[in-house]
Design a protein around this motif. Structure first.
Motif, PDB file in Angstrom:
ATOM      1  N   ALA A  16      50.941  38.072  44.970  1.00  9.00           N
ATOM      2  CA  ALA A  16      49.940  37.004  45.088  1.00  9.00           C
ATOM      3  C   ALA A  16      48.876  37.168  44.000  1.00  9.00           C
ATOM      4  O   ALA A  16      48.433  36.190  43.382  1.00  9.00           O
ATOM      5  CB  ALA A  16      49.295  37.035  46.468  1.00  9.00           C
ATOM      6  N   ALA A  17      48.480  38.407  43.732  1.00  9.37           N
ATOM      7  CA  ALA A  17      47.473  38.679  42.706  1.00  9.37           C
ATOM      8  C   ALA A  17      47.994  38.276  41.331  1.00  9.37           C
ATOM      9  O   ALA A  17      47.252  37.742  40.488  1.00  9.37           O
ATOM     10  CB  ALA A  17      47.098  40.157  42.717  1.00  9.37           C
TER      11      ALA A  17
ATOM     12  N   LYS B 256      50.161  35.909  40.707  1.00  7.35           N
ATOM     13  CA  LYS B 256      50.125  34.446  40.632  1.00  7.35           C
ATOM     14  C   LYS B 256      48.729  33.933  40.356  1.00  7.35           C
ATOM     15  O   LYS B 256      48.539  32.978  39.619  1.00  7.35           O
ATOM     16  CB  LYS B 256      50.607  33.844  41.961  1.00  7.35           C
ATOM     17  CG  LYS B 256      52.071  33.511  41.957  1.00  7.35           C
ATOM     18  CD  LYS B 256      52.429  32.732  43.217  1.00  7.35           C
ATOM     19  CE  LYS B 256      53.871  33.036  43.604  1.00  7.35           C
ATOM     20  NZ  LYS B 256      54.090  32.896  45.034  1.00  7.35           N
ATOM     21  N   GLU B 257      47.741  34.557  40.999  1.00  4.88           N
ATOM     22  CA  GLU B 257      46.349  34.123  40.836  1.00  4.88           C
ATOM     23  C   GLU B 257      45.707  34.733  39.585  1.00  4.88           C
ATOM     24  O   GLU B 257      44.531  34.517  39.327  1.00  4.88           O
ATOM     25  CB  GLU B 257      45.521  34.548  42.063  1.00  4.88           C
ATOM     26  CG  GLU B 257      45.991  33.966  43.374  1.00  4.88           C
ATOM     27  CD  GLU B 257      45.784  32.456  43.446  1.00  4.88           C
ATOM     28  OE1 GLU B 257      44.744  31.985  42.939  1.00  4.88           O
ATOM     29  OE2 GLU B 257      46.676  31.761  43.963  1.00  4.88           O
ATOM     30  N   LYS B 258      46.493  35.507  38.844  1.00  9.51           N
ATOM     31  CA  LYS B 258      46.010  36.198  37.658  1.00  9.51           C
ATOM     32  C   LYS B 258      44.795  37.103  37.934  1.00  9.51           C
ATOM     33  O   LYS B 258      43.848  37.161  37.169  1.00  9.51           O
ATOM     34  CB  LYS B 258      45.678  35.195  36.551  1.00  9.51           C
ATOM     35  CG  LYS B 258      46.863  34.298  36.207  1.00  9.51           C
ATOM     36  CD  LYS B 258      46.712  33.741  34.807  1.00  9.51           C
ATOM     37  CE  LYS B 258      47.822  32.835  34.336  1.00  9.51           C
ATOM     38  NZ  LYS B 258      49.014  32.714  35.147  1.00  9.51           N
ATOM     39  N   LEU B 259      44.832  37.801  39.035  1.00 10.44           N
ATOM     40  CA  LEU B 259      43.766  38.741  39.368  1.00 10.44           C
ATOM     41  C   LEU B 259      44.035  40.076  38.674  1.00 10.44           C
ATOM     42  O   LEU B 259      45.159  40.570  38.694  1.00 10.44           O
ATOM     43  CB  LEU B 259      43.689  38.963  40.880  1.00 10.44           C
ATOM     44  CG  LEU B 259      43.424  37.730  41.746  1.00 10.44           C
ATOM     45  CD1 LEU B 259      43.524  38.101  43.222  1.00 10.44           C
ATOM     46  CD2 LEU B 259      42.058  37.131  41.448  1.00 10.44           C
TER      47      LEU B 259
ATOM     48  N   LYS C 135      41.236  39.033  48.291  1.00 12.76           N
ATOM     49  CA  LYS C 135      40.147  38.783  47.355  1.00 12.76           C
ATOM     50  C   LYS C 135      40.342  39.669  46.138  1.00 12.76           C
ATOM     51  O   LYS C 135      40.826  40.794  46.263  1.00 12.76           O
ATOM     52  CB  LYS C 135      38.784  39.142  48.001  1.00 12.76           C
ATOM     53  CG  LYS C 135      38.284  38.100  48.959  1.00 12.76           C
ATOM     54  CD  LYS C 135      36.890  38.508  49.423  1.00 12.76           C
ATOM     55  CE  LYS C 135      36.518  37.756  50.695  1.00 12.76           C
ATOM     56  NZ  LYS C 135      35.381  38.404  51.365  1.00 12.76           N
TER      57      LYS C 135
ATOM     58  N   LYS D 233      39.147  38.432  38.426  1.00  9.80           N
ATOM     59  CA  LYS D 233      39.991  38.068  37.283  1.00  9.80           C
ATOM     60  C   LYS D 233      39.557  38.803  36.024  1.00  9.80           C
ATOM     61  O   LYS D 233      38.432  39.186  35.898  1.00  9.80           O
ATOM     62  CB  LYS D 233      39.909  36.560  37.068  1.00  9.80           C
ATOM     63  CG  LYS D 233      40.584  35.839  38.200  1.00  9.80           C
ATOM     64  CD  LYS D 233      40.781  34.360  37.895  1.00  9.80           C
ATOM     65  CE  LYS D 233      41.450  33.719  39.112  1.00  9.80           C
ATOM     66  NZ  LYS D 233      41.714  32.320  38.984  1.00  9.80           N
TER      67      LYS D 233
END
Ligand SMILES: [Zn+2]
Length: 137
Positions: free
Chosen positions: A17-18, A20-23, A134, A137
């Motif tokens: 998930a991270a 995908k969210e570019k975290l 949470k 980025k």
């Protein structure tokens, strides 16, 4: 040792998930555990702590919060829904003990509080899932 397998799959899912969210880093993961999930929470938390160490920098400073989710049941005959905790109050101590270890026992003892049917299903609060991630980025 299914706590270890669960912990690993949760962390792998969080990392995906991270991604995908570019975290760059994950700061917090909230995990919901259904009341009816058979899990040793101590072992699960320990496993999360150990596995995250081997997952690199993204999980280095992550805070993991575990929330117990209430289980909901639904009668298949009359559509009535009720919570597992309501049901548990009506059981005697031995019965609720055994349900803690073998949730399926709930099906043996329980009846729909409205129509008395033994035919019901668990609609929520079973299984382990990520409820929130949470990160920065
Ligand atoms: Zn019913």
């Amino acid at each position: 040792m299914h706590e270890w397998a669960l912990a690993e799959s949760i962390l792998v899912a969080a990392l995906e998930a991270a991604e995908k969210e570019k975290l760059k880093i994950i700061t917090e993961i909230k995990i919901g555990i259904g009341e009816l999930q058979q899990i040793e929470q101590d072992i699960f938390e320990f496993a999360l702590g150990e596995i995250k160490k081997s997952q690199g920098d993204k999980l280095k400073n992550v805070k993991i919060k575990i929330i117990t989710e209430e289980s909901t049941l639904r009668c298949k005959s009359c559509e009535h829904t009720w919570s597992f905790s309501d049901m548990k109050k009506k059981l005697n101590e031995d019965e609720s003990e055994s349900i803690h270890f073998i949730p399926e026992v709930a099906f043996v003892h329980a009846r729909c509080p409205k129509c008395g049917s033994p035919d019901f299903e668990i609609t929520a609060g079973r299984g382990v899932s990520i409820t929130q991630i949470k990160g920065e980025k």
